[in-house]
Design a protein around this motif. Structure first.
Motif, short mmCIF file in Angstrom:
data_model
loop_
_atom_site.label_atom_id
_atom_site.label_comp_id
_atom_site.label_asym_id
_atom_site.label_seq_id
_atom_site.Cartn_x
_atom_site.Cartn_y
_atom_site.Cartn_z
N GLY A 172 -21.76 6.72 -1.07
CA GLY A 172 -20.60 6.65 -0.19
C GLY A 172 -20.82 7.41 1.11
N LEU A 173 -21.48 8.56 1.01
CA LEU A 173 -21.77 9.34 2.21
C LEU A 173 -22.67 8.56 3.16
N ARG A 174 -23.62 7.81 2.59
CA ARG A 174 -24.48 6.99 3.45
C ARG A 174 -23.64 6.00 4.26
N ALA A 175 -22.69 5.35 3.59
CA ALA A 175 -21.84 4.39 4.28
C ALA A 175 -20.92 5.08 5.29
N SER A 176 -20.42 6.25 4.94
CA SER A 176 -19.54 7.00 5.84
C SER A 176 -20.28 7.43 7.10
N THR A 195 0.82 -1.20 0.00
CA THR A 195 0.00 0.00 0.00
C THR A 195 0.86 1.27 0.00
N THR A 196 0.44 2.25 -0.75
CA THR A 196 1.00 3.59 -0.60
C THR A 196 0.20 4.30 0.49
N HIS A 197 0.86 4.72 1.53
CA HIS A 197 0.19 5.21 2.73
C HIS A 197 -0.07 6.72 2.62
N LEU A 198 -1.25 7.12 3.04
CA LEU A 198 -1.71 8.50 2.89
C LEU A 198 -1.85 9.15 4.25
N PHE A 199 -0.95 10.07 4.56
CA PHE A 199 -0.99 10.79 5.83
C PHE A 199 -0.91 12.30 5.59
N VAL A 200 -1.67 12.75 4.61
CA VAL A 200 -1.87 14.18 4.41
C VAL A 200 -3.18 14.55 5.11
N PRO A 201 -3.37 15.84 5.43
CA PRO A 201 -4.61 16.22 6.12
C PRO A 201 -5.79 16.41 5.16
N GLY A 202 -5.85 15.59 4.15
CA GLY A 202 -6.93 15.59 3.18
C GLY A 202 -6.37 15.74 1.78
N PRO A 203 -6.85 14.89 0.84
CA PRO A 203 -7.86 13.86 1.07
C PRO A 203 -7.34 12.76 1.98
N THR A 204 -8.29 12.10 2.64
CA THR A 204 -7.94 11.04 3.56
C THR A 204 -8.27 9.68 2.95
N THR A 205 -7.81 8.64 3.60
CA THR A 205 -8.08 7.28 3.13
C THR A 205 -9.57 6.99 3.12
N VAL A 206 -10.04 6.38 2.04
CA VAL A 206 -11.45 5.99 1.93
C VAL A 206 -11.58 4.54 2.41
N PRO A 207 -12.36 4.28 3.46
CA PRO A 207 -12.51 2.91 3.95
C PRO A 207 -13.10 1.99 2.88
N GLU A 208 -12.79 0.72 2.96
CA GLU A 208 -13.26 -0.23 1.96
C GLU A 208 -14.78 -0.27 1.88
N VAL A 209 -15.45 -0.19 3.04
CA VAL A 209 -16.91 -0.23 3.01
C VAL A 209 -17.49 0.97 2.27
N VAL A 210 -16.82 2.10 2.34
CA VAL A 210 -17.28 3.29 1.63
C VAL A 210 -16.98 3.17 0.14
N ARG A 211 -15.81 2.65 -0.19
CA ARG A 211 -15.48 2.44 -1.60
C ARG A 211 -16.48 1.51 -2.26
N ARG A 212 -16.83 0.45 -1.58
CA ARG A 212 -17.78 -0.50 -2.16
C ARG A 212 -19.16 0.14 -2.33
N ALA A 213 -19.54 0.96 -1.39
CA ALA A 213 -20.85 1.61 -1.48
C ALA A 213 -20.92 2.52 -2.70
N MET A 214 -19.79 3.07 -3.12
CA MET A 214 -19.77 3.96 -4.28
C MET A 214 -19.71 3.21 -5.61
N ASN A 215 -19.44 1.93 -5.55
CA ASN A 215 -19.30 1.13 -6.77
C ASN A 215 -20.68 0.68 -7.25
N ILE A 216 -21.38 1.59 -7.88
CA ILE A 216 -22.76 1.34 -8.29
C ILE A 216 -22.91 1.64 -9.78
N PRO A 217 -23.87 1.00 -10.44
CA PRO A 217 -24.17 1.40 -11.82
C PRO A 217 -24.82 2.77 -11.82
N MET A 218 -24.74 3.45 -12.95
CA MET A 218 -25.39 4.76 -13.03
C MET A 218 -26.89 4.60 -12.84
N GLU A 219 -27.48 5.60 -12.17
CA GLU A 219 -28.89 5.51 -11.86
C GLU A 219 -29.59 6.83 -12.12
#
Length: 412
Positions: free
Chosen positions: A251-255, A5-29
């Protein structure tokens, strides 16, 4: 090829949790679908919980925190209105520049970078000039690792008898640090999705009080895309006046679910614990913080001052290319003089220990005479004691069973 992994320790953008990434993986609606309000109305209600906003509204725009700034200014103030601001870091400086470009009459107080909003100076300015229509506060200045006291600013405004709006940049604080919009008398608070909300950039968030909503109805400043009135009318029935970024909404819902599962008070406590551990590590290196006093210390980002002759940009380059870790470089007046460790969002104690380990190696390679392992060891000691104490006080964790005190003493 480097693996891992390339580690992200800047004060934004921050790491996106896997559960949030998956929630964003949707077909267009269809963003006009009849069931969209089921998602949107719950999101807006739950964002109010994060802002601690009982009255007023939360508004969402496609955009960044900078877009939220512009929405706040153009809706709530007229050209020529006098506003009170402090410039004490890169992002507070940018806010001053935007206010001036949008035609506001800015009363600006320059403060040493490493300090926060000068509350007493603000009170004096408000007493001397009752024409001031708004007070702007950068809650957390990520360029310097400084958090200002928003509650104290409101008290100063009340003491001065000011009826001005209190507008707060909470981009790197809301969702991570203690923030209570109603209790602190904040009229407009702005945030972005890419920090404490653990999402990609792309959602500009505003918490707007009833007082600020009323001001928006009176002002005449030109606005179109960021107009409150059109957004509120569409939000009333669970839609947006133009195409929203649907993957980000999911993704916001999951976050939000993740934040509420932890509990907002526990989110704040975690960030304080993580920030203090990083500060203990910096102290063990023998280096100083950009923040000049504990009263200013930020729990989401630590800006570390470097010895003369050491370029902060070099430290960041070494960390990125050699150790696959991103730190924030210095900005504005502190460019080259500091590097910044972000510790907000989807991070824990071990994450921060990894950040300190990478920083130690990069510092040594850049010629800073720190002792290898010293910062990590100091943070380890702090985290262990803090977590054990919390578990003991709560009667939770592996020490909750009979004989816990004996075993806890043995670990200590």
């Amino acid at each position: 090829m480097k693996i891992g992994t390339t580690h992200l320790f800047v004060p934004g953008p921050t790491t996106v949790p896997e559960v949030v990434r998956r929630a964003m993986n949707i077909p267009m609606e269809d963003h006009r679908a009849p069931d969209l309000p089921d998602l949107v109305l719950d999101l807006l209600a739950d964002l109010r919980r994060v802002f601690r906003l009982r009255e007023g509204r939360v508004l969402l725009y496609p955009g960044s925190g900078t877009g939220a700034w512009e929405a706040a200014i153009t809706n709530c103030l007229d050209r020529g209105d006098r506003v009170l601001m402090a410039r004490h870091g890169h992002f507070s400086h940018l806010w001053v520049e935007m206010a001036r470009r949008l035609g506001l009459d800015v009363v600006c107080h320059d403060v040493a970078w490493g300090e926060g909003v000068p509350v007493e100076t603000f009170e004096q300015a408000l007493r001397a000039d009752p024409s001031i229509k708004a007070v702007f506060v950068t809650h957390n200045e990520t360029a310097t690792g400084v958090t200002s006291d928003v509650r104290a600013v409101r008290r100063a405004m009340d003491a001065a008898g000011s009826d001005a709006l209190l507008c707060v940049d909470g981009v790197s604080s809301i969702g991570s640090l203690d923030f209570r919009q109603d209790d602190w008398g904040v009229d407009v608070a702005v945030a972005g999705s890419q920090k404490g909300f653990m999402l990609p950039a792309g959602l500009a968030m505003l918490g707007v009080s009833e007082k600020a909503l009323a001001a928006a109805e009176r002002t005449t400043t030109e606005r179109s895309y960021f107009a409150f009135r059109e957004m509120i009318a569409a939000n009333e029935v669970g839609y947006f006046p133009y195409t929203p970024p649907m993957p980000l909404l999911h993704g916001l819902r999951a976050s939000l679910d993740r934040l509420f599962e932890e509990g907002m008070d526990d989110v704040v406590a975690r960030h304080h614990r993580l920030g203090e551990g990083v500060r203990q590590g910096v102290k063990a290196w023998g280096l100083e913080l950009c923040a000049t006093s504990p009263r200013w210390y930020s729990d989401t980002v630590t800006a570390v001052r470097l010895p003369g002759g050491v370029d902060g940009a070099l430290v960041c380059k070494i960390a990125y290319h050699r150790y696959r870790t991103s730190f924030g470089g210095g900005l504005g007046q502190v460019a080259g003089k500091v590097f910044r460790i972000g510790h907000l969002g989807d991070v824990n104690e071990v994450s921060c220990l990894g950040a300190l380990a990478a920083a130690e190696m990069a510092l040594l390679d850049a010629g800073v005479p720190v002792e290898a392992g010293s910062g990590v060891a100091a943070a380890q000691a702090y985290y262990r004691q803090a977590l054990l104490a919390e578990e003991e006080a709560a009667g939770s964790g592996p020490w909750a069973s009979a004989g816990s005190r004996t075993r806890l003493a043995a670990v200590r």
